[in-house]
Design an enzyme around this catalytic site. Structure first.
Site, PDB file in Angstrom:
ATOM      1  N   LEU A  11       0.872  -1.187   0.000  1.00 13.26           N
ATOM      2  CA  LEU A  11       0.000   0.000   0.000  1.00 13.26           C
ATOM      3  C   LEU A  11       0.902   1.228   0.000  1.00 13.26           C
ATOM      4  CD1 LEU A  11      -2.433  -1.788   0.721  1.00 13.26           C
ATOM      5  CD2 LEU A  11      -3.080  -0.093   2.425  1.00 13.26           C
ATOM      6  N   LYS A  51       1.184  -0.139 -14.069  1.00 14.51           N
ATOM      7  CA  LYS A  51       0.808  -1.484 -14.548  1.00 14.51           C
ATOM      8  C   LYS A  51       1.841  -2.058 -15.502  1.00 14.51           C
ATOM      9  CE  LYS A  51      -4.180  -1.199 -13.939  1.00 14.51           C
ATOM     10  NZ  LYS A  51      -5.487  -0.975 -14.548  1.00 14.51           N
ATOM     11  N   ASN A  88       3.389   7.760   2.783  1.00 15.90           N
ATOM     12  CA  ASN A  88       4.151   8.831   2.121  1.00 15.90           C
ATOM     13  C   ASN A  88       3.360  10.123   1.937  1.00 15.90           C
ATOM     14  OD1 ASN A  88       6.126   9.931  -0.118  1.00 15.90           O
ATOM     15  ND2 ASN A  88       4.108   9.773  -1.093  1.00 15.90           N
ATOM     16  N   TYR A 153       4.692  22.714   8.819  1.00 13.93           N
ATOM     17  CA  TYR A 153       5.197  21.537   8.090  1.00 13.93           C
ATOM     18  C   TYR A 153       6.354  20.879   8.844  1.00 13.93           C
ATOM     19  CZ  TYR A 153       7.540  18.603   4.718  1.00 13.93           C
ATOM     20  OH  TYR A 153       8.142  17.524   4.104  1.00 13.93           O
ATOM     21  N   LYS A 157       6.769  17.004  10.524  1.00 16.09           N
ATOM     22  CA  LYS A 157       7.820  16.033  10.197  1.00 16.09           C
ATOM     23  C   LYS A 157       8.621  15.650  11.442  1.00 16.09           C
ATOM     24  CE  LYS A 157       6.528  15.244   6.174  1.00 16.09           C
ATOM     25  NZ  LYS A 157       6.284  13.953   5.532  1.00 16.09           N
TER      26      LYS A 157
END
Ligand SMILES: NC(=O)c1ccc[n+]([C@@H]2O[C@H](COP(=O)([O-])OP(=O)(O)OC[C@H]3O[C@@H](n4cnc5c(N)ncnc54)[C@H](OP(=O)(O)O)[C@@H]3O)[C@@H](O)[C@H]2O)c1
Length: 264
Positions: A11, A51, A88, A153, A157
């Site tokens: 995933l 793909k 991610n 931000y 993190k």
């Protein structure tokens, strides 16, 4: 005839562009079927392109800043065991904190922290019960530095870098590994989306996202605790460990100050 599926599934969140796309490509090249998600319809283009690696690819359009979006993404696995989770999806936001639209600032927190840890909890529970799985969390070297003009931000993190080590320790001997990938500035859509193209960091030379993803994937497969991609970033993070936060915050100002691209 029943669809032929490989035994392994990865995933990847935020796989429509940038580091996430190349992380998904790494998984596919190593024979993992893919379930990928992003918030916009471009995830379909990424899915179709992936793909070509000869694995099964499913893609989901979901807002991973929300519990509903994460539920939708997770449900698309249809109970199939998840071997790899690459958390991610993330976004930045430049500028003075006090002048930011609070909803945009909150979206950074909801995507980078809330949605990410909700997804990790869902998948991690399942991996722990099977005593098998690998988790890659995309943190950042930004987590080592107070982010002047990127305050929210960098804070998210710092959260993820810390969370990753804590979860790894909790899962010691569980059969599940947790790795934190800490990239430096990387050539993706991140800075445009964060409104930071007029900053020094936004307009400067950056790392190759395919290379960053390869480094992160390999570290995850080895079961390493963390990996900082690139020697310059390694040096920067080592320095950040010994420099006072006030000095780091001033250095960050030069990198992220709006309009700073023209000054240098
Ligand atoms: N680029 C850098 O310099 C750098 C450095 C260190 C760490 N990182 C981290 O690397 C990760 C990937 O970023 P990137 O640089 O590859 O930037 P990017 O090209 O902007 O990719 C971000 C990905 O996350 C997805 N995403 C963002 N918000 C989402 C949401 N609410 N729901 C679902 N998907 C969402 C985006 O898709 P949609 O647009 O469809 O939402 C896209 O697929 C982020 O966690 C970022 O913080 C980046």
């Amino acid at each position: 005839m029943a669809q032929q599926i490989s035994s392994k599934l990865a995933l990847v969140s935020g796989a429509s562009t940038g580091i996430g796309y190349y992380l998904a490509e790494q998984c596919a090249k190593h024979g993992y079927d893919l379930l990928i998600a992003a918030d916009e319809s471009r995830i379909a283009e990424a899915g179709e392109a992936l793909k070509s690696n000869g694995v099964d690819v499913q893609y989901v359009e979901a807002d991973l800043a929300t519990e509903e979006g994460v539920d939708k993404f997770y449900a698309a696995a249809k109970g199939r065991p998840i071997d790899l989770l690459l958390a991610n999806a993330g976004r930045g936001l430049g500028g003075d904190f006090l002048d930011q639209d609070f909803r945009e600032a909150r979206r950074v927190v909801d995507t980078n922290i809330t949605g990410t840890i909700y997804l990790i909890q869902k998948v991690g529970r399942e991996m722990r019960s099977r005593r098998d799985g690998r988790i890659l969390i995309v943190g950042s070297i930004a987590g080592f530095t107070p982010g002047t003009y990127q305050a929210v931000y960098n804070g998210t993190k710092a959260f993820l870098d810390s969370f990753s080590f804590a979860l790894r320790a909790e899962l010691n001997d569980s059969g599940v590994s947790v790795t934190c990938l800490m990239p430096g500035a990387t050539e993706t859509e991140f800075f445009a989306r964060a409104g930071m193209l007029d900053t020094k960091i936004g307009s400067g030379k950056k790392d190759d996202p395919a290379e960053v993803a390869r480094i992160g994937f390999e570290a995850m497969m080895r079961g390493d605790g963390d990996v900082v991609s690139g020697w310059k970033n390694k040096m920067q993070s080592a320095l950040a460990n010994i420099m006072p936060a006030s000095v780091l915050a001033e250095q960050h100002r030069k990198q992220a100050e709006p309009g700073g691209a023209q000054k240098h």
